[in-house]
Design a protein around this motif. Structure first.
Motif, PDB file in Angstrom:
ATOM      1  N   SER A   9      -4.840 -12.239  11.997  1.00  0.00           N
ATOM      2  CA  SER A   9      -4.753 -11.039  11.155  1.00  0.00           C
ATOM      3  C   SER A   9      -4.618 -11.363   9.659  1.00  0.00           C
ATOM      4  O   SER A   9      -3.675 -12.038   9.241  1.00  0.00           O
ATOM      5  N   PRO A  10      -5.540 -10.845   8.847  1.00  0.00           N
ATOM      6  CA  PRO A  10      -5.412 -11.079   7.404  1.00  0.00           C
ATOM      7  C   PRO A  10      -4.176 -10.397   6.815  1.00  0.00           C
ATOM      8  O   PRO A  10      -3.531 -10.935   5.909  1.00  0.00           O
ATOM      9  N   PHE A  11      -3.831  -9.216   7.345  1.00  0.00           N
ATOM     10  CA  PHE A  11      -2.689  -8.485   6.801  1.00  0.00           C
ATOM     11  C   PHE A  11      -1.379  -9.195   7.141  1.00  0.00           C
ATOM     12  O   PHE A  11      -0.455  -9.230   6.322  1.00  0.00           O
ATOM     13  N   ALA A  12      -1.319  -9.757   8.356  1.00  0.00           N
ATOM     14  CA  ALA A  12      -0.119 -10.507   8.729  1.00  0.00           C
ATOM     15  C   ALA A  12      -0.033 -11.797   7.913  1.00  0.00           C
ATOM     16  O   ALA A  12       1.062 -12.189   7.476  1.00  0.00           O
ATOM     17  N   ASP A  62       2.793  -1.646   7.462  1.00  0.00           N
ATOM     18  CA  ASP A  62       1.737  -1.683   6.476  1.00  0.00           C
ATOM     19  C   ASP A  62       2.070  -2.854   5.543  1.00  0.00           C
ATOM     20  O   ASP A  62       3.155  -2.906   4.951  1.00  0.00           O
ATOM     21  N   SER A  63       1.115  -3.764   5.442  1.00  0.00           N
ATOM     22  CA  SER A  63       1.376  -5.011   4.715  1.00  0.00           C
ATOM     23  C   SER A  63       1.786  -4.766   3.264  1.00  0.00           C
ATOM     24  O   SER A  63       2.652  -5.466   2.725  1.00  0.00           O
ATOM     25  N   ALA A  64       1.200  -3.752   2.626  1.00  0.00           N
ATOM     26  CA  ALA A  64       1.540  -3.511   1.216  1.00  0.00           C
ATOM     27  C   ALA A  64       2.983  -3.041   1.088  1.00  0.00           C
ATOM     28  O   ALA A  64       3.706  -3.432   0.158  1.00  0.00           O
ATOM     29  N   ALA A 100     -10.833  -5.679   3.811  1.00  0.00           N
ATOM     30  CA  ALA A 100     -10.446  -6.140   5.157  1.00  0.00           C
ATOM     31  C   ALA A 100     -10.535  -4.980   6.158  1.00  0.00           C
ATOM     32  O   ALA A 100     -11.074  -5.142   7.253  1.00  0.00           O
ATOM     33  N   ASP A 101     -10.023  -3.799   5.765  1.00  0.00           N
ATOM     34  CA  ASP A 101     -10.097  -2.629   6.665  1.00  0.00           C
ATOM     35  C   ASP A 101     -11.543  -2.359   7.087  1.00  0.00           C
ATOM     36  O   ASP A 101     -11.830  -2.138   8.267  1.00  0.00           O
ATOM     37  N   ALA A 102     -12.460  -2.364   6.105  1.00  0.00           N
ATOM     38  CA  ALA A 102     -13.856  -2.022   6.396  1.00  0.00           C
ATOM     39  C   ALA A 102     -14.499  -3.079   7.298  1.00  0.00           C
ATOM     40  O   ALA A 102     -15.177  -2.749   8.286  1.00  0.00           O
ATOM     41  N   VAL A 107     -16.034  -5.472  13.015  1.00  0.00           N
ATOM     42  CA  VAL A 107     -15.715  -6.403  14.112  1.00  0.00           C
ATOM     43  C   VAL A 107     -15.326  -5.609  15.365  1.00  0.00           C
ATOM     44  O   VAL A 107     -15.767  -5.916  16.472  1.00  0.00           O
ATOM     45  N   TYR A 108     -14.523  -4.543  15.168  1.00  0.00           N
ATOM     46  CA  TYR A 108     -14.089  -3.750  16.319  1.00  0.00           C
ATOM     47  C   TYR A 108     -15.284  -3.038  16.976  1.00  0.00           C
ATOM     48  O   TYR A 108     -15.271  -2.793  18.180  1.00  0.00           O
ATOM     49  N   GLU A 109     -16.252  -2.665  16.164  1.00  0.00           N
ATOM     50  CA  GLU A 109     -17.439  -1.995  16.734  1.00  0.00           C
ATOM     51  C   GLU A 109     -18.075  -2.893  17.802  1.00  0.00           C
ATOM     52  O   GLU A 109     -18.447  -2.431  18.878  1.00  0.00           O
TER      53      GLU A 109
END
Ligand SMILES: N[C@@H](CCC(=O)N[C@@H](CS)C(=O)NCC(=O)O)C(=O)O
Length: 199
Positions: A9-12, A62-64, A100-102, A107-109
């Motif tokens: 995970s990039p956010f983690a 939420d990472s932020a 990252a969200d987009a 990837v999830y698709e």
């Protein structure tokens, strides 16, 4: 504090780097978001990582938001307080997180949607968001302060994750960002340990 995370995970990764930079200890708890485990859902009803459980039992996600909390805990070690620098840092962070969200949605698709249900125009739309974001980041990185901030950790985490899931894209399309990324470990040696890793 306990952090629900996954190695990729990039956010983690962003939160773990921020904690390391602030000398804050985190106990990592590996979480598989696809399985919706109860302990993760009690920490974050949205079922997303990163999610933080504080020593007083409270939660943050939420990472932020988590990075802002670390910043408050440590008297401003992650976000400059001057209004111009604050703006530059938070805008880069929001742009990196949004890219990252987009890209994660694309990837999830592939990962979660049956092949006959995938919708390429929607994937293309997410990719255009990411590409526009990367384009503006090339100009924005010039305005970042020299000292490490949440923007630096958001960028490094995004680029580290792209290295796994979109290998070669940054170097081929955004050489200035690729150079920034190549130089980052010399500014933050712990990156090699904390970077996103294929799970
Ligand atoms: N805005 C959130 C995004 C977190 C996010 O999307 N995390 C992904 C993993 S990288 C996740 O938990 N995905 C599982 C899901 O969406 O159910 C943040 O910055 O923390």
């Amino acid at each position: 504090m306990r952090l629900f995370y996954s190695p990729a995970s990039p956010f983690a990764a962003k939160v773990r780097m921020a904690a390391q930079h602030c000398d804050l200890a985190l106990d990592g708890v590996l979480a598989d978001t696809a399985a919706e485990p109860d302990d993760l859902l009690s920490a974050n009803p949205l079922g997303k990582i990163p999610a933080l459980v504080l020593d007083d039992g409270g939660v943050l996600y939420d990472s932020a938001v988590i990075c802002d909390y670390f910043d408050k805990m440590t008297g401003g070690q992650l976000v400059p307080q001057g209004i111009d620098e604050w703006r530059a840092v938070k805008l880069v962070e929001a742009t990196a997180d949004g890219i990252a969200d987009a890209l994660i949605l694309t990837v999830y698709e592939d990962r979660y949607r049956p092949e006959d249900k995938r919708h390429q125009p929607w994937v293309d739309k997410q990719t255009r968001k990411a590409d526009r974001g990367l384009e503006v980041l090339e100009a924005m990185i010039a305005d970042l302060p020299d000292r490490l901030t949440t923007a630096h950790f958001a960028l490094a985490s995004l680029f580290g994750w792209m290295d796994i899931r979109f290998a070669g894209k940054l170097a081929a399309e955004r050489p200035a960002l690729a150079k920034w990324y190549a130089d980052f470990p010399s500014a933050f040696p712990a990156f090699e340990d904390l970077r996103p890793k294929a799970g």
